[in-house]
Motif scaffolding. Structure first.
Motif, PDB file in Angstrom:
ATOM      1  N   THR A  11       0.823  -1.207   0.000  1.00  0.00           N
ATOM      2  CA  THR A  11       0.000   0.000   0.000  1.00  0.00           C
ATOM      3  C   THR A  11       0.860   1.262   0.000  1.00  0.00           C
ATOM      4  N   GLY A  21     -10.977  -1.554   2.141  1.00  0.00           N
ATOM      5  CA  GLY A  21      -9.723  -2.295   2.256  1.00  0.00           C
ATOM      6  C   GLY A  21      -9.928  -3.553   3.080  1.00  0.00           C
ATOM      7  N   ALA A  22      -8.921  -4.413   3.069  1.00  0.00           N
ATOM      8  CA  ALA A  22      -8.988  -5.583   3.941  1.00  0.00           C
ATOM      9  C   ALA A  22      -8.987  -5.131   5.398  1.00  0.00           C
ATOM     10  N   ALA A  23      -8.267  -4.047   5.683  1.00  0.00           N
ATOM     11  CA  ALA A  23      -8.167  -3.584   7.070  1.00  0.00           C
ATOM     12  C   ALA A  23      -9.538  -3.154   7.599  1.00  0.00           C
ATOM     13  N   LEU A  48     -11.341  -6.186   8.599  1.00  0.00           N
ATOM     14  CA  LEU A  48     -10.957  -6.726   9.908  1.00  0.00           C
ATOM     15  C   LEU A  48     -11.755  -6.032  11.022  1.00  0.00           C
ATOM     16  N   PHE A  98       0.115  -9.443  14.311  1.00  0.00           N
ATOM     17  CA  PHE A  98       0.624  -8.682  13.183  1.00  0.00           C
ATOM     18  C   PHE A  98       0.133  -7.252  13.290  1.00  0.00           C
ATOM     19  N   TYR A 133      -1.624  -5.359  11.584  1.00  0.00           N
ATOM     20  CA  TYR A 133      -3.015  -5.060  11.227  1.00  0.00           C
ATOM     21  C   TYR A 133      -4.001  -5.463  12.317  1.00  0.00           C
ATOM     22  N   LEU A 186      -4.408 -15.712  10.792  1.00  0.00           N
ATOM     23  CA  LEU A 186      -3.735 -14.969   9.729  1.00  0.00           C
ATOM     24  C   LEU A 186      -3.213 -15.922   8.653  1.00  0.00           C
ATOM     25  N   ASP A 223      -7.845 -13.454   8.165  1.00  0.00           N
ATOM     26  CA  ASP A 223      -7.265 -12.401   7.333  1.00  0.00           C
ATOM     27  C   ASP A 223      -6.396 -13.062   6.276  1.00  0.00           C
ATOM     28  N   SER A 266      -3.627 -10.770   1.398  1.00  0.00           N
ATOM     29  CA  SER A 266      -2.707 -10.747   0.249  1.00  0.00           C
ATOM     30  C   SER A 266      -2.646 -12.087  -0.489  1.00  0.00           C
ATOM     31  N   SER A 277      -8.023  -8.522   0.287  1.00  0.00           N
ATOM     32  CA  SER A 277      -7.900  -7.164  -0.213  1.00  0.00           C
ATOM     33  C   SER A 277      -8.406  -7.105  -1.652  1.00  0.00           C
ATOM     34  N   LYS A 316      -5.170  -5.497  -4.053  1.00  0.00           N
ATOM     35  CA  LYS A 316      -3.871  -6.160  -4.244  1.00  0.00           C
ATOM     36  C   LYS A 316      -3.913  -6.966  -5.545  1.00  0.00           C
ATOM     37  N   THR A 352     -10.553  -1.019  -1.542  1.00  0.00           N
ATOM     38  CA  THR A 352     -11.635  -1.967  -1.254  1.00  0.00           C
ATOM     39  C   THR A 352     -11.138  -3.283  -0.663  1.00  0.00           C
TER      40      THR A 352
END
Ligand SMILES: *Cc1c(COP(=O)(O)O)cnc(C)c1O
Length: 381
Positions: free
Chosen positions: A29, A79-81, A84, A121, A123, A162, A191, A194, A216, A219, A227
């Motif tokens: 990112t 985003g993936a974040a 989460l 991690f 995130y 993860l 999660d 990636s 994600s 990615k 997104t």
């Protein structure tokens, strides 16, 4: 894009005093993410100008994504974040407005999320942002089933897992974690931000028993950069949607625009339809060009790595340890970053290792990378 459009686009950045770079570091990112598909951008420009009801769009886009993924339900997150954050909110507050209103204050609620120590991690901040208390089990070497059993109690909201390169060793397998958690009615949230491509991963974690999985969208799918794809059990996705924008709860600060929602559906649909072998053959040819061009550098250990687990795409990997007597990996990386144009290699894996990840690299750029790498490695000899 033709050359004129590219230089116009570069100029927009240069007008701000920002220097375009070559990103050989993958979908990072901080270095721009990935190149959004042109068809997606074109559609976004049009759909941005048409007004729709966002609740309806969220539901319908989610149904289409669920169909493409093969999950019970799905939605688009920021985003993936942002996904989460919604995973945690859904597991802690469900769709109970009284609890949703209180987040991130979670005193007295089921608010513990269990993680294996090796899965901590950066995130996981997104889980804590929703009010989760992280409960760690195991240590950096081992995680045992009895530790998971022992950590589950009446305050457990979920077990987080993860899936990322170089994390699969020394952890309990996902299927085993799901079996233990489910025996106590505790959901497992994954999660896998990636982990696309390979496309098989769209299904893999759900098949292992995961209740919700995040990928994600910005990615390897090459959808809108902001997104994420949140998919899994219908009741949990319902709860995630309840906590998400446009509702004014914890997810409101992780809004997704209507054109991004449509854009992700299109990007995912193109991604699913693509010929993965042809895609990998292209990346392999790019990485192989780096290997073939630098293999003659005396003493250099360079190889092509691609295993679909730790090396998701074919990468050119340079190892500057052992007998190597030239500049260190840090010196080479710094030389490339400080040159014109700045080039960023992947440096995450090991201190003496450098990688050229072809995801964001054009054919012209790969030749520049090879030339600059040779200069840095041999000191222009
Ligand atoms: C990239 C990444 C994220 C964040 O994804 P975004 O789509 O950029 O929000 C989260 N977790 C892991 C493991 C990642 O690699």
């Amino acid at each position: 894009m033709n050359q004129q459009n590219i230089s116009n686009a570069e100029q927009a950045y240069r007008n701000l005093g920002v220097t375009p770079i070559i990103n050989a570091s993958g979908s990072v990112t901080r270095l721009g993410g990935s190149r959004t598909r042109p068809e997606v951008l074109e559609q976004m420009a049009g759909t941005a100008r048409v007004m729709v009801n966002i609740d309806e769009l969220n539901r319908k886009a989610g149904e289409e994504i669920a169909r493409l993924v093969g999950s019970e339900a799905a939605m688009v997150s920021s985003g993936a974040a942002g996904g989460l954050l919604l995973q945690a909110a859904a597991c802690i507050a469900g769709n109970d407005p009284v609890k949703m209103q209180r987040l991130p204050e979670t005193e007295g609620m089921k608010n513990e999320i269990i993680m294996q120590t090796t899965h901590r991690f950066p995130y996981d901040h997104a889980y804590r942002a929703a009010g989760a208390k992280i409960v760690e089990i195991g240590n950096y070497l081992f995680n045992h089933p009895w530790e998971l059993e022992g950590a589950i109690n009446e305050r457990t909201a979920a077990v987080a897992y993860l899936c990322a390169p170089f994390t699969s060793k020394r952890v309990m397998p996902l299927a085993q974690v799901c079996e233990i958690a489910h025996a106590h009615d505790v959901p497992v949230i994954v999660d896998a931000a990636s982990m696309l491509p390979p496309r098989a991963n769209l299904q893999r974690y759900l098949r292992d028993g995961a209740d919700m999985v995040i990928f994600s969208g910005g990615k390897g799918v090459r959808g809108p950069q902001g997104t994420g794809i949140l998919c899994g059990r219908a009741d949990l996705i319902d709860a995630a949607l309840a906590n998400a924008s446009p509702a004014q709860f914890i997810g409101r600060s992780a809004k997704v625009a209507k054109e991004e929602i449509v854009g992700l559906v299109t990007a995912l649909s193109m991604f699913v339809d693509e010929d993965e072998e042809a895609e990998m053959a292209w990346y392999r040819s790019m990485a192989q060009r780096v290997v073939d061009s630098l293999i003659e550098v005396p003493g250099l250990n360079i190889s092509l790595e691609h295993d679909g687990v730790d090396y998701l795409l074919p990468n050119a990997v340079l190892r500057l340890g052992g007998d190597w007597s030239g500049p260190s990996a840090q010196q080479v990386a710094a030389a490339l970053q400080q040159g014109d144009p700045p080039i960023y290699l992947q440096q995450l894996r090991a201190p003496d290792e450098l990688m050229v990840d072809p995801l964001n690299v054009t054919e012209d750029e790969i030749d520049i990378i090879i030339r600059r790498l040779r200069e840095a490695l041999t000191g222009n000899r």
